[in-house]
Design a protein around this motif. Structure first.
Motif, PDB file in Angstrom:
ATOM      1  N   GLN A   1      12.000  -5.449 -92.856  1.00  0.00           N
ATOM      2  CA  GLN A   1      11.405  -6.836 -93.145  1.00  0.00           C
ATOM      3  C   GLN A   1      11.248  -7.607 -91.609  1.00  0.00           C
ATOM      4  N   TRP A   2      10.110  -8.398 -91.747  1.00  0.00           N
ATOM      5  CA  TRP A   2       9.785  -9.065 -90.597  1.00  0.00           C
ATOM      6  C   TRP A   2       9.441 -10.532 -91.166  1.00  0.00           C
ATOM      7  N   ARG A   3       9.626 -11.584 -90.094  1.00  0.00           N
ATOM      8  CA  ARG A   3       9.120 -12.631 -89.997  1.00  0.00           C
ATOM      9  C   ARG A   3       8.450 -13.169 -88.779  1.00  0.00           C
ATOM     10  N   LYS A   4       7.612 -13.970 -88.723  1.00  0.00           N
ATOM     11  CA  LYS A   4       7.053 -14.572 -87.619  1.00  0.00           C
ATOM     12  C   LYS A   4       7.289 -16.053 -87.206  1.00  0.00           C
ATOM     13  N   LYS A   5       7.594 -16.377 -85.746  1.00  0.00           N
ATOM     14  CA  LYS A   5       7.789 -17.832 -85.412  1.00  0.00           C
ATOM     15  C   LYS A   5       7.143 -17.741 -84.393  1.00  0.00           C
ATOM     16  N   GLY A   6       5.823 -18.773 -84.351  1.00  0.00           N
ATOM     17  CA  GLY A   6       4.970 -18.927 -83.162  1.00  0.00           C
ATOM     18  C   GLY A   6       4.449 -17.446 -82.837  1.00  0.00           C
ATOM     19  N   ASP A   7       4.662 -16.954 -81.860  1.00  0.00           N
ATOM     20  CA  ASP A   7       3.810 -15.789 -81.321  1.00  0.00           C
ATOM     21  C   ASP A   7       4.977 -14.509 -81.252  1.00  0.00           C
ATOM     22  N   THR A   8       6.232 -15.002 -81.845  1.00  0.00           N
ATOM     23  CA  THR A   8       7.441 -14.108 -81.842  1.00  0.00           C
ATOM     24  C   THR A   8       7.529 -13.442 -83.314  1.00  0.00           C
ATOM     25  N   LEU A   9       7.920 -12.072 -83.311  1.00  0.00           N
ATOM     26  CA  LEU A   9       8.236 -11.447 -84.492  1.00  0.00           C
ATOM     27  C   LEU A   9       9.797 -11.063 -84.497  1.00  0.00           C
ATOM     28  N   PHE A  10      10.268 -11.130 -85.878  1.00  0.00           N
ATOM     29  CA  PHE A  10      11.769 -10.925 -85.798  1.00  0.00           C
ATOM     30  C   PHE A  10      11.746  -9.806 -86.694  1.00  0.00           C
ATOM     31  N   LEU A  11      12.338  -8.776 -86.386  1.00  0.00           N
ATOM     32  CA  LEU A  11      12.496  -7.462 -87.222  1.00  0.00           C
ATOM     33  C   LEU A  11      13.825  -7.298 -87.550  1.00  0.00           C
ATOM     34  N   LYS A  12      14.090  -6.971 -88.948  1.00  0.00           N
ATOM     35  CA  LYS A  12      15.153  -6.260 -89.496  1.00  0.00           C
ATOM     36  C   LYS A  12      15.086  -5.045 -90.138  1.00  0.00           C
ATOM     37  N   TYR A  13      15.663  -3.990 -89.609  1.00  0.00           N
ATOM     38  CA  TYR A  13      15.485  -2.600 -90.028  1.00  0.00           C
ATOM     39  C   TYR A  13      16.292  -2.425 -91.224  1.00  0.00           C
ATOM     40  N   ASP A  14      15.758  -1.309 -92.106  1.00  0.00           N
ATOM     41  CA  ASP A  14      16.560  -1.044 -93.187  1.00  0.00           C
ATOM     42  C   ASP A  14      17.706  -0.031 -92.685  1.00  0.00           C
ATOM     43  N   GLY A  15      17.259   0.561 -91.678  1.00  0.00           N
ATOM     44  CA  GLY A  15      18.323   1.517 -91.077  1.00  0.00           C
ATOM     45  C   GLY A  15      18.573   1.100 -89.616  1.00  0.00           C
ATOM     46  N   LYS A  16      18.530   2.511 -88.846  1.00  0.00           N
ATOM     47  CA  LYS A  16      18.664   2.244 -87.495  1.00  0.00           C
ATOM     48  C   LYS A  16      17.498   1.694 -86.782  1.00  0.00           C
ATOM     49  N   LYS A  17      17.700   0.888 -85.723  1.00  0.00           N
ATOM     50  CA  LYS A  17      16.472   0.157 -85.024  1.00  0.00           C
ATOM     51  C   LYS A  17      15.946   1.027 -83.960  1.00  0.00           C
ATOM     52  N   VAL A  18      14.434   0.930 -83.749  1.00  0.00           N
ATOM     53  CA  VAL A  18      13.734   1.532 -82.806  1.00  0.00           C
ATOM     54  C   VAL A  18      14.006   1.088 -81.484  1.00  0.00           C
ATOM     55  N   ASP A  19      14.664   1.602 -80.509  1.00  0.00           N
ATOM     56  CA  ASP A  19      14.929   0.896 -79.135  1.00  0.00           C
ATOM     57  C   ASP A  19      13.825   0.622 -78.473  1.00  0.00           C
ATOM     58  N   GLN A  20      12.628   1.498 -78.707  1.00  0.00           N
ATOM     59  CA  GLN A  20      11.415   1.094 -77.780  1.00  0.00           C
ATOM     60  C   GLN A  20      10.640  -0.444 -78.572  1.00  0.00           C
ATOM     61  N   LEU A  21      11.105  -0.729 -79.617  1.00  0.00           N
ATOM     62  CA  LEU A  21      10.476  -2.070 -80.007  1.00  0.00           C
ATOM     63  C   LEU A  21      11.716  -2.981 -80.261  1.00  0.00           C
ATOM     64  N   GLY A  22      12.926  -2.604 -80.505  1.00  0.00           N
ATOM     65  CA  GLY A  22      14.033  -3.521 -80.645  1.00  0.00           C
ATOM     66  C   GLY A  22      13.962  -4.489 -81.976  1.00  0.00           C
ATOM     67  N   GLU A  23      14.532  -5.633 -81.958  1.00  0.00           N
ATOM     68  CA  GLU A  23      14.669  -6.584 -83.082  1.00  0.00           C
ATOM     69  C   GLU A  23      13.792  -7.739 -83.011  1.00  0.00           C
ATOM     70  N   LYS A  24      13.114  -7.860 -81.680  1.00  0.00           N
ATOM     71  CA  LYS A  24      12.471  -9.081 -81.510  1.00  0.00           C
ATOM     72  C   LYS A  24      11.263  -8.909 -80.486  1.00  0.00           C
ATOM     73  N   VAL A  25      10.273  -9.276 -80.975  1.00  0.00           N
ATOM     74  CA  VAL A  25       8.951  -8.741 -79.882  1.00  0.00           C
ATOM     75  C   VAL A  25       8.090 -10.060 -79.907  1.00  0.00           C
ATOM     76  N   ILE A  26       7.602 -10.390 -78.765  1.00  0.00           N
ATOM     77  CA  ILE A  26       6.255 -11.303 -78.560  1.00  0.00           C
ATOM     78  C   ILE A  26       4.950 -10.732 -78.431  1.00  0.00           C
TER      79      ILE A  26
END
Length: 201
Positions: A145-170
């Motif tokens: 699942q994801w949510r957006k605040k301004g130009d930042t995306l917050f990611l919550k993975y169902d399982g293991k996260k993707v290191d190349q993307l992480g849990e927060k991207v701008i």
């Protein structure tokens, strides 16, 4: 051809065509949710049924030409079925795709490497999916699942996260920048650019 032969061929061509169409239409969900032997078998069935459709179409067209003076609709039906399937596959501008059942895409991004490629889709229902493919049949999915605040995306993975993307991207300069605890600290160099894949590699 006898009536029993025509009926048998009609059944076979219908079964092959329906199997091929269902597999191609629902391949998005097959690829996303199935793994192991079931996935391999269903994937291999697609080229196998397509080849069978081509063969039956050629055989049918030859028979239609040879028996053109005494043809009935029932005799033509197996060829009509395979020819229609083949025409849809090769020439139809509209494609039935089970992904249309999913929520609309709000943001999409792509990564293109020399031997691998990944696409990420952020959907309007606040779900996201990342599909990473590569050489030797590498094909892996991540969801969450994801949510957006301004130009930042917050990611919550169902399982293991993707290191190349992480849990927060701008979102910055057309790229997804993974960031650390501070929005000013770039964690990794950006790999994903916004939009469809451009086929540059």
């Amino acid at each position: 051809m006898t009536n029993s032969t025509i009926t048998k061929r009609t059944f076979i061509t219908t079964l092959i065509s329906v199997t091929y169409l269902l597999l191609t239409i629902f391949y998005y969900h097959i690829d996303k949710y199935l793994t192991g032997a079931v996935f391999i078998v269903l994937t291999l069935l697609i080229p196998a049924t397509f080849i069978a459709i081509v063969v039956y179409t050629i055989i049918g067209l030859v028979q239609v030409f040879r028996e053109r003076k005494n043809l009935t609709f029932k005799q033509c039906l197996p060829t009509i079925i395979t020819f229609t399937t083949l025409t849809y596959t090769l020439f139809s501008p509209y494609r039935l795709d089970s992904e249309r059942l999913e929520s609309n895409i709000e943001i999409r991004a792509c990564y293109e490497g020399t031997q691998n490629q990944a696409t990420i889709k952020f959907r309007q229902d606040q779900s996201f999916e990342l599909n990473w493919t590569g050489v030797f049949g590498y094909d892996k999915w991540w969801t969450g699942q994801w949510r957006k605040k301004g130009d930042t995306l917050f990611l919550k993975y169902d399982g293991k996260k993707v290191d190349q993307l992480g849990e927060k991207v701008i979102i910055r300069n057309g790229y997804l920048h993974p960031i650390g605890n501070s929005a000013d600290t770039i964690k990794f160099r950006p790999m994903f650019y916004l939009g469809y894949c451009r086929g540059e590699n």
